[in-house]
Motif scaffolding. Sequence first.
Motif, PDB file in Angstrom:
ATOM      1  N   LEU A  87       0.244  -3.918  -5.983  1.00 22.05           N
ATOM      2  CA  LEU A  87       0.589  -2.533  -5.657  1.00 22.05           C
ATOM      3  C   LEU A  87      -0.687  -1.703  -5.621  1.00 22.05           C
ATOM      4  O   LEU A  87      -1.488  -1.742  -6.567  1.00 22.05           O
ATOM      5  CB  LEU A  87       1.544  -1.948  -6.701  1.00 22.05           C
ATOM      6  N   PHE A  88      -0.865  -0.944  -4.555  1.00 23.50           N
ATOM      7  CA  PHE A  88      -2.044  -0.091  -4.398  1.00 23.50           C
ATOM      8  C   PHE A  88      -1.571   1.363  -4.363  1.00 23.50           C
ATOM      9  O   PHE A  88      -0.911   1.793  -3.419  1.00 23.50           O
ATOM     10  CB  PHE A  88      -2.804  -0.481  -3.130  1.00 23.50           C
ATOM     11  N   ILE A  89      -1.917   2.089  -5.421  1.00 22.93           N
ATOM     12  CA  ILE A  89      -1.347   3.399  -5.683  1.00 22.93           C
ATOM     13  C   ILE A  89      -2.449   4.451  -5.777  1.00 22.93           C
ATOM     14  O   ILE A  89      -3.494   4.218  -6.388  1.00 22.93           O
ATOM     15  CB  ILE A  89      -0.563   3.392  -7.020  1.00 22.93           C
ATOM     16  N   ASN A  90      -2.194   5.612  -5.179  1.00 23.94           N
ATOM     17  CA  ASN A  90      -3.066   6.760  -5.374  1.00 23.94           C
ATOM     18  C   ASN A  90      -2.297   7.790  -6.204  1.00 23.94           C
ATOM     19  O   ASN A  90      -1.206   8.202  -5.808  1.00 23.94           O
ATOM     20  CB  ASN A  90      -3.479   7.370  -4.029  1.00 23.94           C
ATOM     21  N   PRO A  91      -2.820   8.201  -7.369  1.00 23.63           N
ATOM     22  CA  PRO A  91      -2.079   9.127  -8.233  1.00 23.63           C
ATOM     23  C   PRO A  91      -1.822  10.488  -7.596  1.00 23.63           C
ATOM     24  O   PRO A  91      -0.961  11.238  -8.060  1.00 23.63           O
ATOM     25  CB  PRO A  91      -2.968   9.259  -9.475  1.00 23.63           C
ATOM     26  N   ASN A  92      -2.550  10.828  -6.524  1.00 20.37           N
ATOM     27  CA  ASN A  92      -2.331  12.085  -5.809  1.00 20.37           C
ATOM     28  C   ASN A  92      -1.268  11.968  -4.728  1.00 20.37           C
ATOM     29  O   ASN A  92      -0.997  12.946  -4.022  1.00 20.37           O
ATOM     30  CB  ASN A  92      -3.641  12.563  -5.187  1.00 20.37           C
ATOM     31  N   ASP A  93      -0.685  10.801  -4.599  1.00 15.67           N
ATOM     32  CA  ASP A  93       0.396  10.573  -3.646  1.00 15.67           C
ATOM     33  C   ASP A  93       1.703  10.532  -4.431  1.00 15.67           C
ATOM     34  O   ASP A  93       2.023   9.527  -5.064  1.00 15.67           O
ATOM     35  CB  ASP A  93       0.164   9.258  -2.891  1.00 15.67           C
ATOM     36  N   HIS A  94       2.450  11.633  -4.413  1.00 16.33           N
ATOM     37  CA  HIS A  94       3.661  11.714  -5.225  1.00 16.33           C
ATOM     38  C   HIS A  94       4.746  10.748  -4.757  1.00 16.33           C
ATOM     39  O   HIS A  94       5.715  10.504  -5.492  1.00 16.33           O
ATOM     40  CB  HIS A  94       4.205  13.150  -5.223  1.00 16.33           C
ATOM     41  N   LEU A  95       4.615  10.181  -3.564  1.00 17.61           N
ATOM     42  CA  LEU A  95       5.614   9.229  -3.078  1.00 17.61           C
ATOM     43  C   LEU A  95       5.527   7.881  -3.786  1.00 17.61           C
ATOM     44  O   LEU A  95       6.507   7.137  -3.832  1.00 17.61           O
ATOM     45  CB  LEU A  95       5.456   9.029  -1.567  1.00 17.61           C
ATOM     46  N   CYS A  96       4.356   7.565  -4.339  1.00 18.80           N
ATOM     47  CA  CYS A  96       4.199   6.258  -4.988  1.00 18.80           C
ATOM     48  C   CYS A  96       3.660   6.342  -6.406  1.00 18.80           C
ATOM     49  O   CYS A  96       3.663   5.341  -7.132  1.00 18.80           O
ATOM     50  CB  CYS A  96       3.285   5.355  -4.145  1.00 18.80           C
ATOM     51  N   SER A  97       3.173   7.503  -6.835  1.00 16.52           N
ATOM     52  CA  SER A  97       2.452   7.600  -8.107  1.00 16.52           C
ATOM     53  C   SER A  97       3.300   7.251  -9.318  1.00 16.52           C
ATOM     54  O   SER A  97       2.771   6.884 -10.369  1.00 16.52           O
ATOM     55  CB  SER A  97       1.871   9.007  -8.270  1.00 16.52           C
ATOM     56  N   PHE A 153       0.839  -1.193   0.000  1.00 19.98           N
ATOM     57  CA  PHE A 153       0.000   0.000   0.000  1.00 19.98           C
ATOM     58  C   PHE A 153       0.881   1.253   0.000  1.00 19.98           C
ATOM     59  O   PHE A 153       1.702   1.441   0.891  1.00 19.98           O
ATOM     60  CB  PHE A 153      -0.923  -0.006   1.227  1.00 19.98           C
ATOM     61  N   ASN A 154       0.728   2.078  -1.042  1.00 21.38           N
ATOM     62  CA  ASN A 154       1.510   3.309  -1.193  1.00 21.38           C
ATOM     63  C   ASN A 154       3.010   3.059  -1.042  1.00 21.38           C
ATOM     64  O   ASN A 154       3.688   3.733  -0.254  1.00 21.38           O
ATOM     65  CB  ASN A 154       1.053   4.368  -0.185  1.00 21.38           C
ATOM     66  N   PRO A 155       3.560   2.115  -1.805  1.00 18.59           N
ATOM     67  CA  PRO A 155       5.002   1.852  -1.700  1.00 18.59           C
ATOM     68  C   PRO A 155       5.807   3.009  -2.270  1.00 18.59           C
ATOM     69  O   PRO A 155       5.474   3.547  -3.333  1.00 18.59           O
ATOM     70  CB  PRO A 155       5.178   0.578  -2.545  1.00 18.59           C
ATOM     71  N   PRO A 156       6.872   3.427  -1.613  1.00 20.97           N
ATOM     72  CA  PRO A 156       7.669   4.562  -2.112  1.00 20.97           C
ATOM     73  C   PRO A 156       8.415   4.206  -3.390  1.00 20.97           C
ATOM     74  O   PRO A 156       8.966   3.111  -3.517  1.00 20.97           O
ATOM     75  CB  PRO A 156       8.635   4.844  -0.962  1.00 20.97           C
ATOM     76  N   ARG A 173      -8.961  13.912  -0.664  1.00 24.05           N
ATOM     77  CA  ARG A 173      -9.164  15.120   0.139  1.00 24.05           C
ATOM     78  C   ARG A 173      -7.908  15.971   0.165  1.00 24.05           C
ATOM     79  O   ARG A 173      -7.954  17.189   0.034  1.00 24.05           O
ATOM     80  CB  ARG A 173      -9.553  14.726   1.566  1.00 24.05           C
ATOM     81  N   ASP A 174      -6.780  15.324   0.342  1.00 20.84           N
ATOM     82  CA  ASP A 174      -5.488  16.001   0.407  1.00 20.84           C
ATOM     83  C   ASP A 174      -4.404  14.934   0.323  1.00 20.84           C
ATOM     84  O   ASP A 174      -4.701  13.745   0.171  1.00 20.84           O
ATOM     85  CB  ASP A 174      -5.358  16.814   1.710  1.00 20.84           C
ATOM     86  N   PHE A 175      -3.135  15.366   0.403  1.00 21.71           N
ATOM     87  CA  PHE A 175      -2.035  14.403   0.311  1.00 21.71           C
ATOM     88  C   PHE A 175      -2.093  13.382   1.438  1.00 21.71           C
ATOM     89  O   PHE A 175      -1.824  12.193   1.228  1.00 21.71           O
ATOM     90  CB  PHE A 175      -0.692  15.129   0.333  1.00 21.71           C
ATOM     91  N   LYS A 176      -2.435  13.842   2.639  1.00 19.15           N
ATOM     92  CA  LYS A 176      -2.481  12.930   3.786  1.00 19.15           C
ATOM     93  C   LYS A 176      -3.460  11.791   3.533  1.00 19.15           C
ATOM     94  O   LYS A 176      -3.178  10.632   3.845  1.00 19.15           O
ATOM     95  CB  LYS A 176      -2.874  13.703   5.045  1.00 19.15           C
ATOM     96  N   TRP A 177      -4.619  12.118   2.948  1.00 21.11           N
ATOM     97  CA  TRP A 177      -5.593  11.073   2.637  1.00 21.11           C
ATOM     98  C   TRP A 177      -5.070  10.179   1.511  1.00 21.11           C
ATOM     99  O   TRP A 177      -5.190   8.955   1.571  1.00 21.11           O
ATOM    100  CB  TRP A 177      -6.925  11.701   2.241  1.00 21.11           C
ATOM    101  N   ALA A 178      -4.485  10.796   0.483  1.00 24.73           N
ATOM    102  CA  ALA A 178      -3.995  10.031  -0.665  1.00 24.73           C
ATOM    103  C   ALA A 178      -2.905   9.051  -0.259  1.00 24.73           C
ATOM    104  O   ALA A 178      -2.768   7.978  -0.860  1.00 24.73           O
ATOM    105  CB  ALA A 178      -3.472  10.981  -1.738  1.00 24.73           C
ATOM    106  N   HIS A 179      -2.124   9.394   0.761  1.00 19.71           N
ATOM    107  CA  HIS A 179      -1.043   8.515   1.207  1.00 19.71           C
ATOM    108  C   HIS A 179      -1.489   7.578   2.335  1.00 19.71           C
ATOM    109  O   HIS A 179      -0.767   6.651   2.687  1.00 19.71           O
ATOM    110  CB  HIS A 179       0.148   9.350   1.696  1.00 19.71           C
ATOM    111  N   GLY A 180      -2.664   7.780   2.870  1.00 17.45           N
ATOM    112  CA  GLY A 180      -3.082   7.030   4.049  1.00 17.45           C
ATOM    113  C   GLY A 180      -3.510   5.603   3.756  1.00 17.45           C
ATOM    114  O   GLY A 180      -3.934   5.261   2.644  1.00 17.45           O
ATOM    115  N   ILE A 181      -3.438   4.760   4.767  1.00 17.22           N
ATOM    116  CA  ILE A 181      -3.852   3.356   4.654  1.00 17.22           C
ATOM    117  C   ILE A 181      -5.368   3.223   4.697  1.00 17.22           C
ATOM    118  O   ILE A 181      -5.937   2.285   4.127  1.00 17.22           O
ATOM    119  CB  ILE A 181      -3.198   2.518   5.792  1.00 17.22           C
ATOM    120  N   GLN A 182      -6.063   4.188   5.322  1.00 16.78           N
ATOM    121  CA  GLN A 182      -7.507   4.052   5.547  1.00 16.78           C
ATOM    122  C   GLN A 182      -8.310   3.958   4.255  1.00 16.78           C
ATOM    123  O   GLN A 182      -9.371   3.341   4.222  1.00 16.78           O
ATOM    124  CB  GLN A 182      -8.031   5.223   6.391  1.00 16.78           C
TER     125      GLN A 182
END
Length: 341
Positions: A245-255, A186-189, A315-324
Amino acid sequence: MSSEKDIFSICGPTYLTSVDWACQHHCRSVAASLVQAVYVLERDRQLNRQFPGAFAPHWWEFFHFDLIRKLVDDADNSIFGAIFELNPNSQTGSISNAPRFVVAFRGTITEQDSISRDVTLNLHVIQNSLHTTSRFLIAMQAVKNVASAFPNSVIWLAGHSLGSALAMLVARNMVKTGKLLDTFLFNPPFCGAPIEGIRDERVKQGIRIARSLITAGLNIALRPREERPILEYSFSMMAAWAPHLFINPNDHLCSEYIGYFEHRKNMEEFGVGSIERLATQNSIGDIFLKALGRESEPLHLLPSANLTTNVGPARDFKWAHGIQQWWQPDLNLVCKQYRYT
């Protein structure tokens, strides 16, 4: 002070009262919940929440798992992982596809008791040296012990953020022993330039093509000729393992994983797949480190993957990177399979 995100009855997937182990959505939700359980285990420790006031047990007991072992970092005594075993006697449906064991790893916790060690390990991820840390050695030995003691059992690995980097590294090393484990990342760097964030597709494609040409050229120029077949063999051997791999495109750490796999497919279609095969096995930083005689193991270079992208609003980066996000019932997901040939 207690946080609502630690409380399963408020934030957990309480709707998942019966798990269908053949359903990808159910498997993803359970794996993410067990990763969250490790986060809450560490926060229980830091806040001295003990039975019966501990919050963590609800995150695994709801899915009929037992906690077998906590994985503790030897540097700061923080809980960074856990081994869970499914209790088959409590299952009402078929468990033919269910894991017997799940080994889960949390990501960074920004609290005083754990932030220093977690930040140090994140730096190791960036430097492609996570394999040199004691946390990795503890995790690796724990997974080896389970696999050795129960050789015919289904074992899952799961992790979020820093924990997904750890799970990926453990899984890659298990592949070398001939053991392919289902791995939920989930959100791998991704340790590379976040090109995916560029909106102009032509610019983005041009940068990726240039990077591929440079990487392939440096590999030929700087890597000794005798090492190239060994690298190709090692990369090809890894191809049979396809992590989730579970990726959120709004999470620049994994997108960047999105572009990494799509670009490889595009280069094949352009007829320059041989160049991209060289590039996809290497990173520019890794080539220079190896040329300088430094040990390096870039985790983000993957031959194969089952890539799931959450294309819903963030909602924001925190949500995009979150596990929830990964156990929510109404996700807008795009799923693609990539296989290295």
